[in-house]
Enzyme design. Structure first.
Site, PDB file in Angstrom:
ATOM      1  N   CYS A  20       0.631  -1.033  -0.007  1.00 28.35           N
ATOM      2  CA  CYS A  20       0.109   0.036   0.093  1.00 28.35           C
ATOM      3  C   CYS A  20       0.721   1.248   0.059  1.00 28.35           C
ATOM      4  O   CYS A  20       0.707   2.092  -0.608  1.00 28.35           O
ATOM      5  CB  CYS A  20      -0.945   0.002   1.293  1.00 28.35           C
ATOM      6  SG  CYS A  20      -2.100  -1.317   1.374  1.00 28.35           S
ATOM      7  N   CYS A  85     -12.135  45.809   1.722  1.00 28.40           N
ATOM      8  CA  CYS A  85     -12.756  45.970   0.385  1.00 28.40           C
ATOM      9  C   CYS A  85     -12.649  44.243   0.040  1.00 28.40           C
ATOM     10  O   CYS A  85     -11.886  43.386   0.596  1.00 28.40           O
ATOM     11  CB  CYS A  85     -12.474  46.631  -0.535  1.00 28.40           C
ATOM     12  SG  CYS A  85     -10.922  46.491  -1.175  1.00 28.40           S
ATOM     13  N   ASP A 494     -44.378  22.845  11.288  1.00 31.53           N
ATOM     14  CA  ASP A 494     -44.901  22.343  12.511  1.00 31.53           C
ATOM     15  C   ASP A 494     -45.867  23.547  13.083  1.00 31.53           C
ATOM     16  O   ASP A 494     -45.727  24.609  12.896  1.00 31.53           O
ATOM     17  CB  ASP A 494     -43.686  22.292  13.400  1.00 31.53           C
ATOM     18  CG  ASP A 494     -44.066  21.735  14.802  1.00 31.53           C
ATOM     19  OD1 ASP A 494     -44.693  20.766  15.101  1.00 31.53           O
ATOM     20  OD2 ASP A 494     -43.961  22.615  15.875  1.00 31.53           O
TER      21      ASP A 494
END
Length: 639
Positions: A20, A85, A494
């Site tokens: 791996c 800004c 609800d």
């Protein structure tokens, strides 16, 4: 090959053997610009040297994932100061993305926060902060303890006071220029002496306007350009041109100077900044209001005694003590005690919910009449209230697709404006209009073309919208959901506390002996000390009718069932049928009145005295006045 100039260490998940690790190394080395890749299987991490000009951290992450393994991504948040800004926020984003291991960065100008996705093994907060500061801005970790919040709040308030004082001084120095302009517009030939114009304008330009010079210098030093550059260039051009005329011609320059224009511009931009700051504070207040629902301290059992500690010091497994009427500080499980909990901050349900040992409770909910011992199960950001706050923050920090498009424009806006201003100046010169006219045209382009509105409009609207929604109990999961909201064709509500007021009142009184006022007066007399919404509604109705309420004694609530007490010589029980039956009272005579009330949608409460049933009181939660209008409006829109 040129030497690699970036190094990152990242975690790799899913490796089980040397093959791996070898596979991950091969996948990484195959990328262009990777100088070296070493994968350590026991530590589950990879050391990578790479050329950022040839490959990006996101590409490295995708290569590992394509090989069948995972790269965990963690998110950090920084508070950013000094942005003025959209060009500033774009610069901060670009700076953060240049830090090794950063795969994405989102800067929110109104909130003054940056959210950074990292794939490095450890959070390089110091490196991120250093990079932001090198770009000319301020950065600090987001800290949530009470002392830090208060210190930041005090610091912010002090800055606001300084800004207001500077605005007041700038306005006072600018008023004579404005008066002169008004007089001239009215046809009067009125001019301030040149020396007075210089004396009035210089403090505005260099003392009050110093923030624009500082901001412009930081921006230029970082290789970008922001709104401060425009303001500094435009006002400086007007001021120094006027100063040159004044030195050259003295009093003869009267009427030809632009000191007033520079002063007025700085004063107006400063006013705009203060209004902008106020809008930011208002827009982001929802998070503070949610955080305020959680107590600052908690009482916990330590070494056999209860100790009051900071909420940040509570640990999972701690036994937290909560008295009647207090907010519950953590998510947990009741170990001891019974009570009725007001969970309306979570559910919108106005009626308290009965809770007993073994039941879960939510931090921020209000304890009723019981004394509770609660084992903390989730604290801080893992609690339900903490996750709600994270939801709101994420919705405010993330950018909608339309905002990303706006930010791209804002990032190049200032340089384009400067080029246009120079073109306007040169164009008027070549057209033979003269230096003065050309200068006015160039300065006008610089000071009018401010990118603030362009860069602030979308993020401020998002912050304001999500903040207003949160204050109304509406949580928006992510910003993409908000942008898709216009396609909604079904809304589900609800009833309690949403379509209704969330405040019950007495609708019906059914007395077995026919004396309804006597029954209501008896119930209200016992309920006077109760904090239960149904009891409070009975007391309010009795007082509206002017009924005489008698003193009550030995009053005690039974969570989830009812209340008992003595009024005169009578022992009174008020509650549901099960409560009366548990006290061996024959409720047969009450069953038919209860069915009649429930058929009308009313909540039935039974009353008995001296072991004899007396009657039933029906309560309803009335509709909000706006509910029918709201439903009709939605229907009209096809929802």
């Amino acid at each position: 090959m040129t030497p690699a100039n970036e190094h990152i260490r990242l975690a790799v998940e899913g490796m089980t053997c040397a093959a791996c690790a070898s596979g991950v190394e091969k996948a990484l080395v195959a990328l262009p610009g990777i100088e070296e890749a070493a994968v350590n299987l026991p530590l589950e991490q990879a050391e990578i040297s790479y050329h950022p000009s040839q490959t990006a951290p996101e590409a490295i992450k995708k290569a590992v994932e394509a090989a069948g393994f995972g790269v965990p991504v963690q998110t950090s948040t920084l508070e950013i100061g000094g942005m003025t800004c959209a060009a500033c926020s774009a610069t901060v984003e670009k700076t953060l993305l240049s830090v090794p291991g950063v795969i994405d960065a989102r800067v929110n100008l109104p909130l003054e926060r940056a959210e950074i996705d990292l794939m490095t093994r450890a959070e390089p907060l110091a490196e991120l902060i250093t990079a932001v500061e090198a770009a000319g801005f301020e950065a600090a970790p987001v800290l949530t303890d009470a002392g830090t919040r208060e210190a930041r709040k005090a610091q912010s308030e002090a800055k606001n006071r300084r800004d207001l004082m500077e605005l007041a001084l700038s306005t006072a120095l600018t008023v004579p220029f404005v008066a002169q302009m008004i007089a001239q517009a009215a046809g009067m030939d009125v001019y301030l002496p040149p020396w007075l114009e210089f004396v009035l304008a210089a403090p505005v330009q260099f003392a009050i306007g110093r923030r624009f010079y500082k901001g412009a210098w930081k921006s230029v030093r970082a290789g970008s350009a922001n709104m401060d550059v425009l303001v500094a260039l435009g006002t400086s051009a007007a001021f120094f041109y006027s100063l040159a005329l004044f030195i050259q011609r003295g009093a003869a320059a009267e009427g030809e100077l632009y000191f007033g224009g520079a002063a007025v511009i700085i004063t107006l931009v400063l006013l705009g900044k203060i209004l902008e700051t106020r809008a930011k504070r208002s827009a982001s207040s929802a998070i503070a209001e949610l955080a305020a629902l959680r107590p600052e301290t908690a009482r916990v059992m330590r070494e056999g005694r209860d100790v009051e500690i900071s909420i940040e010091a509570v640990k999972e497994g701690d036994i937290v003590l909560v008295r009647a009427g207090e907010r519950i500080p953590v998510d947990g499980e009741i170990l001891q005690g019974k009570s009725e909990i007001d969970e309306s901050l979570i559910t919108g349900e106005s009626l308290p919910v009965a809770r007993s040992p073994g039941d879960p409770v939510t931090g921020g909910a209000i304890n009723g009449t019981g004394h509770l011992h609660i084992r903390a199960t989730k604290i801080g950001a893992q609690s339900l209230l903490g996750r709600m706050i994270v939801l709101v923050e994420d919705a405010q920090l993330h950018k909608a697709p339309v905002q990303r498009a706006v930010d791209k424009v804002a990032g190049v806006f200032v340089p384009i404006v400067i080029v246009i201003a120079l073109a306007a100046f040169a164009g008027w010169i070549f057209a033979g209009a003269g230096f003065e006219h050309a200068l006015i045209a160039g300065v006008s382009v610089l000071v009018i073309a401010c990118p603030c509105a362009l860069g602030l409009a979308t993020p401020t609207a998002i912050v304001a919208g999500t903040g207003a929604a949160a204050r109304s109990g509406i949580l928006i999961r992510d910003i993409e959901a908000l942008e898709r909201a216009h396609r909604v064709n079904t809304a589900v509500f609800d009833k309690t506390g949403t379509l209704t007021m969330g405040a019950p009142h007495v609708e019906s009184v059914l007395a077995l002996d026919g004396d309804e006022n006597a029954l209501l007066a008896l119930a209200a007399s016992v309920q006077k000390a109760s904090e239960h919404p149904l009891g409070a509604a009975m007391v309010e109705r009795a007082r509206e009718l002017g009924l005489d309420l008698q003193p009550a004694s030995d009053v005690s609530a039974v969570p989830g069932e009812g209340i008992r007490g003595h009024s005169g010589e009578r022992e009174v029980l008020i509650g549901n049928l099960d409560f009366l039956r548990a006290n061996r009272i024959d409720t047969t005579a009450l069953e038919e009145p209860i069915r009649a009330l429930e058929a009308k949608g009313e909540t039935a409460v039974c009353i008995a005295a001296n072991a004899r049933p007396l009657g039933v009181i029906g309560l309803i939660d009335p509709l909000r006045e706006s509910s029918a209008e709201a439903v009709a409006l939605l229907n009209g829109r096809g929802i």
